[in-house]
Design a protein around this motif. Structure first.
Motif, PDB file in Angstrom:
ATOM      1  N   ILE A  52       0.873  -1.172   0.000  1.00 34.34           N
ATOM      2  CA  ILE A  52       0.000   0.000   0.000  1.00 34.34           C
ATOM      3  C   ILE A  52       0.910   1.222   0.000  1.00 34.34           C
ATOM      4  CG2 ILE A  52      -1.890   1.212   1.128  1.00 34.34           C
ATOM      5  CD1 ILE A  52      -2.529  -1.365   2.626  1.00 34.34           C
ATOM      6  N   GLU A  53       0.830   2.021  -1.053  1.00 36.88           N
ATOM      7  CA  GLU A  53       1.652   3.210  -1.164  1.00 36.88           C
ATOM      8  C   GLU A  53       0.820   4.443  -0.871  1.00 36.88           C
ATOM      9  OE1 GLU A  53       3.355   3.233  -5.017  1.00 36.88           O
ATOM     10  OE2 GLU A  53       4.765   1.596  -4.613  1.00 36.88           O
ATOM     11  N   VAL A  54       1.447   5.427  -0.209  1.00 44.22           N
ATOM     12  CA  VAL A  54       0.803   6.707   0.088  1.00 44.22           C
ATOM     13  C   VAL A  54       1.732   7.793  -0.429  1.00 44.22           C
ATOM     14  CG1 VAL A  54      -0.075   8.249   1.873  1.00 44.22           C
ATOM     15  CG2 VAL A  54      -0.320   5.774   2.138  1.00 44.22           C
ATOM     16  N   THR A  55       1.205   8.644  -1.301  1.00 44.88           N
ATOM     17  CA  THR A  55       2.001   9.711  -1.884  1.00 44.88           C
ATOM     18  C   THR A  55       1.173  10.977  -1.973  1.00 44.88           C
ATOM     19  OG1 THR A  55       3.364  10.359  -3.771  1.00 44.88           O
ATOM     20  CG2 THR A  55       1.365   9.093  -4.238  1.00 44.88           C
ATOM     21  N   ASP A  56       1.847  12.095  -2.113  1.00 44.30           N
ATOM     22  CA  ASP A  56       1.152  13.373  -2.298  1.00 44.30           C
ATOM     23  C   ASP A  56       1.971  14.242  -3.244  1.00 44.30           C
ATOM     24  OD1 ASP A  56       2.992  15.217  -0.743  1.00 44.30           O
ATOM     25  OD2 ASP A  56       2.450  13.871   0.893  1.00 44.30           O
ATOM     26  N   GLU A  57       1.487  15.467  -3.471  1.00 36.59           N
ATOM     27  CA  GLU A  57       2.129  16.360  -4.423  1.00 36.59           C
ATOM     28  C   GLU A  57       2.919  17.461  -3.722  1.00 36.59           C
ATOM     29  OE1 GLU A  57      -1.282  17.687  -6.542  1.00 36.59           O
ATOM     30  OE2 GLU A  57      -1.446  15.851  -7.747  1.00 36.59           O
ATOM     31  N   GLY A  58       3.287  17.225  -2.479  1.00 36.26           N
ATOM     32  CA  GLY A  58       3.991  18.241  -1.710  1.00 36.26           C
ATOM     33  C   GLY A  58       5.474  18.273  -2.009  1.00 36.26           C
ATOM     34  N   PRO A  59       6.220  19.040  -1.216  1.00 32.16           N
ATOM     35  CA  PRO A  59       7.668  19.197  -1.462  1.00 32.16           C
ATOM     36  C   PRO A  59       8.474  17.948  -1.156  1.00 32.16           C
ATOM     37  CG  PRO A  59       7.035  20.309   0.573  1.00 32.16           C
ATOM     38  CD  PRO A  59       5.760  19.868  -0.090  1.00 32.16           C
ATOM     39  N   GLY A  60       7.906  17.026  -0.442  1.00 26.39           N
ATOM     40  CA  GLY A  60       8.616  15.782  -0.159  1.00 26.39           C
ATOM     41  C   GLY A  60       9.448  15.849   1.117  1.00 26.39           C
ATOM     42  N   VAL A  61      10.284  14.854   1.284  1.00 26.54           N
ATOM     43  CA  VAL A  61      11.115  14.722   2.482  1.00 26.54           C
ATOM     44  C   VAL A  61      12.463  15.389   2.232  1.00 26.54           C
ATOM     45  CG1 VAL A  61      12.208  13.093   4.075  1.00 26.54           C
ATOM     46  CG2 VAL A  61       9.970  12.553   3.079  1.00 26.54           C
TER      47      VAL A  61
ATOM     48  N   ARG B  61       6.773  -4.240   6.869  1.00 28.00           N
ATOM     49  CA  ARG B  61       7.773  -3.187   6.964  1.00 28.00           C
ATOM     50  C   ARG B  61       7.235  -1.932   6.299  1.00 28.00           C
ATOM     51  NH1 ARG B  61       9.629  -6.086   2.420  1.00 28.00           N
ATOM     52  NH2 ARG B  61      10.391  -4.772   0.701  1.00 28.00           N
ATOM     53  N   LEU B  62       7.724  -0.810   6.787  1.00 27.55           N
ATOM     54  CA  LEU B  62       7.320   0.496   6.254  1.00 27.55           C
ATOM     55  C   LEU B  62       8.573   1.183   5.746  1.00 27.55           C
ATOM     56  CD1 LEU B  62       5.123   2.649   5.840  1.00 27.55           C
ATOM     57  CD2 LEU B  62       5.623   3.478   8.155  1.00 27.55           C
ATOM     58  N   GLU B  63       8.538   1.631   4.480  1.00 28.22           N
ATOM     59  CA  GLU B  63       9.730   2.211   3.877  1.00 28.22           C
ATOM     60  C   GLU B  63       9.384   3.501   3.144  1.00 28.22           C
ATOM     61  OE1 GLU B  63      11.652  -0.548   1.353  1.00 28.22           O
ATOM     62  OE2 GLU B  63      12.117  -2.000   2.937  1.00 28.22           O
ATOM     63  N   LEU B  64      10.399   4.351   3.008  1.00 30.62           N
ATOM     64  CA  LEU B  64      10.299   5.535   2.165  1.00 30.62           C
ATOM     65  C   LEU B  64      10.932   5.199   0.824  1.00 30.62           C
ATOM     66  CD1 LEU B  64       9.716   8.568   1.729  1.00 30.62           C
ATOM     67  CD2 LEU B  64      11.988   9.040   2.719  1.00 30.62           C
ATOM     68  N   LEU B  65      10.093   5.004  -0.195  1.00 33.60           N
ATOM     69  CA  LEU B  65      10.586   4.596  -1.507  1.00 33.60           C
ATOM     70  C   LEU B  65      11.125   5.768  -2.311  1.00 33.60           C
ATOM     71  CD1 LEU B  65       7.876   1.999  -2.625  1.00 33.60           C
ATOM     72  CD2 LEU B  65       9.993   1.624  -1.336  1.00 33.60           C
ATOM     73  N   GLN B  66      10.572   6.951  -2.077  1.00 37.02           N
ATOM     74  CA  GLN B  66      10.961   8.111  -2.885  1.00 37.02           C
ATOM     75  C   GLN B  66      10.764   9.362  -2.043  1.00 37.02           C
ATOM     76  OE1 GLN B  66       9.639   8.198  -7.080  1.00 37.02           O
ATOM     77  NE2 GLN B  66       8.885  10.278  -6.668  1.00 37.02           N
ATOM     78  N   GLN B  67      11.727  10.298  -2.177  1.00 31.58           N
ATOM     79  CA  GLN B  67      11.652  11.515  -1.367  1.00 31.58           C
ATOM     80  C   GLN B  67      10.929  12.645  -2.085  1.00 31.58           C
ATOM     81  OE1 GLN B  67      16.120  10.803   0.368  1.00 31.58           O
ATOM     82  NE2 GLN B  67      15.213  12.770   0.845  1.00 31.58           N
TER      83      GLN B  67
END
Length: 430
Positions: free
Chosen positions: A346-355, A391-397
């Motif tokens: 399950i991926e969660v993404t948005d259009e913000g500035p990121g990490v 597991r929970l991971e950050l795939l893209q910043q």
């Protein structure tokens, strides 16, 4: 304690000195007296021999002839048959030591010495023994003080350590004293300090996790109650009350989950569940909050997926990610479900500035946040995921893409992917 150690050591030394010192004094006194008596006897025999040799040579015995033959401070008298007695030396008064001898010519020799000379010798010996005993007492006191300090100081340190533990300072000291028994006590106190520190850390962590995890369901429950209080429509009241009861159940599940993780973070109640139901529940819960913020939340991807885990824990993980996007992200938030190997994702993404780049590797650490938040949410989310074997991971910043990996059920039903809209965008699921 120091005083008792010094007193006990000094008492032992005094007893030893009394026992051996008195015995030594008696032995030395007898030895000096015997030596003096033997010396006087030998002197009488020697003078008798001299007198015999002179008589055999036909010489007359005179005091001047024998005056140089007697030791100083002694008196001698020679009785020769047919001749007057010959005396030389000062005749002692009082108690004397007397030695006698008889020569071959019948002469008798008497040698006397004052007993006070023996007494003086005994006094000097006693003075030496007393000095040695005094030095032994002084050495014993110094040794007792040193030993008392060596034992008492560590005990004082250990008492201070125990007091610090009792006052809530669980820092171990790791200090040792080269005394096995005291080092053992120090080991136990340090181990206790480490256990107390872990317990306090677990309690603080539980309090922080509870305050963070309970905030979202309490906020949602508050919103539902506000809806109920603001409407007169009975059907709306029933609908909102049903949703509120669902929030109460979720709140109960959050509390139980927190308590379970506090006892054993690896203890879970994993079951097979439908991912669609959890995702749908999160969409319904957060849609009004995103609508109020002028933003949208959508979902796409594969339908009919099943995974193994705790539905409540998965819901909390998704809630943390969605709330994180609401607070720190921007634009539309998208939930996407997919399968990779034997895992459901399950991926969660948005259009913000990121990490931020400097936080990418540490984003899941506690107290790490780029926007002045608590920094607890993502850390708790990862703990919840790992407790279920996921597991929970950050795939893209940029843009941010967080992915929750869960084990798939042994048998899953296949479902087609959702269709895309004409504009190429994801179409929200119903």
């Amino acid at each position: 304690m120091r005083r008792r150690l010094i007193q006990s050591t000094l008492a032992v030394v005094l007893v030893v000195i009394a026992v051996f010192g008195v015995s030594l004094v008696i032995v030395e006194t007898r030895t000096i007296s015997s030596s003096a008596q033997e010396s006087v006897d030998n002197e009488a025999v020697r003078i008798g021999s001299i007198v015999d040799s002179r008589l055999l040579g036909g010489e007359n015995i005179t005091p001047g002839m024998l005056a140089d033959q007697i030791s100083k401070d002694r008196y001698a008298r020679v009785d020769i048959p047919g001749h007057p007695p010959v005396q030389f030396g000062d005749h002692p008064t009082g108690s004397v030591i007397r030695g006698k001898a008889t020569g071959e010519q019948g002469e008798k020799v008497v040698v006397e010495e004052r007993r006070s000379s023996v007494t003086r010798e005994v006094g000097r010996t006693l003075l030496i023994i007393g000095g040695v005993a005094l030095l032994a007492v002084i050495a014993a006191v110094l040794l007792a003080v040193r030993q008392a300090n060596k034992l008492a100081s560590p005990l004082t340190d250990l008492a201070e350590t125990a007091e610090r533990l009792g006052s809530g300072d669980p820092r171990p000291r790791h200090k040792r004293y080269s005394v096995p028994e005291l080092d053992r006590v120090a080991d136990v106190l340090d181990s206790s300090a480490e256990r107390i520190a872990r317990m306090l850390t677990a309690e603080r962590r539980l309090a922080a996790d509870a305050s963070h995890q309970l905030r979202t369901p309490l906020t949602a429950l508050s919103m539902r109650l506000e809806e109920i209080s603001a409407t007169d429509d009975l059907d709306t009241v029933k609908e909102e009350a049903t949703i509120a009861l669902t929030q109460v159940e979720r709140l109960t599940d959050v509390v139980e989950r927190l308590l379970t993780n506090a006892r054993d973070p690896r203890t879970g109640s994993a079951v097979a569940f439908d991912i669609d139901e959890v995702v749908k529940q999160q969409l319904e819960e957060w849609r009004s909050a995103y609508r109020s913020a002028g933003r949208a939340i959508v979902c796409s991807g594969r339908n009919g997926m099943r995974a193994v885990g705790t539905p409540g824990a998965v819901a909390q993980v998704l809630a943390a990610l969605i709330e994180n996007s609401l607070m720190h992200g921007g634009g539309t938030v998208a939930l996407r479900t997919r399968v990779t190997g034997n895992q459901s994702v399950i991926e969660v993404t948005d259009e913000g500035p990121g990490v931020p780049a400097d936080l990418g590797a540490r984003i899941f650490e506690r107290s790490i946040s780029g926007r002045n938040s608590t920094g607890i949410g993502l850390a708790v989310a990862r703990d919840l995921a790992e407790a279920d074997g996921g597991r929970l991971e950050l795939l893209q910043q940029h843009p941010p893409v967080f992915a929750l990996f869960l084990s798939r059920e042994a048998r899953t039903r296949k479902a087609p992917h959702t269709s895309r809209g004409d504009d190429g965008g994801d179409r929200p699921v119903r």
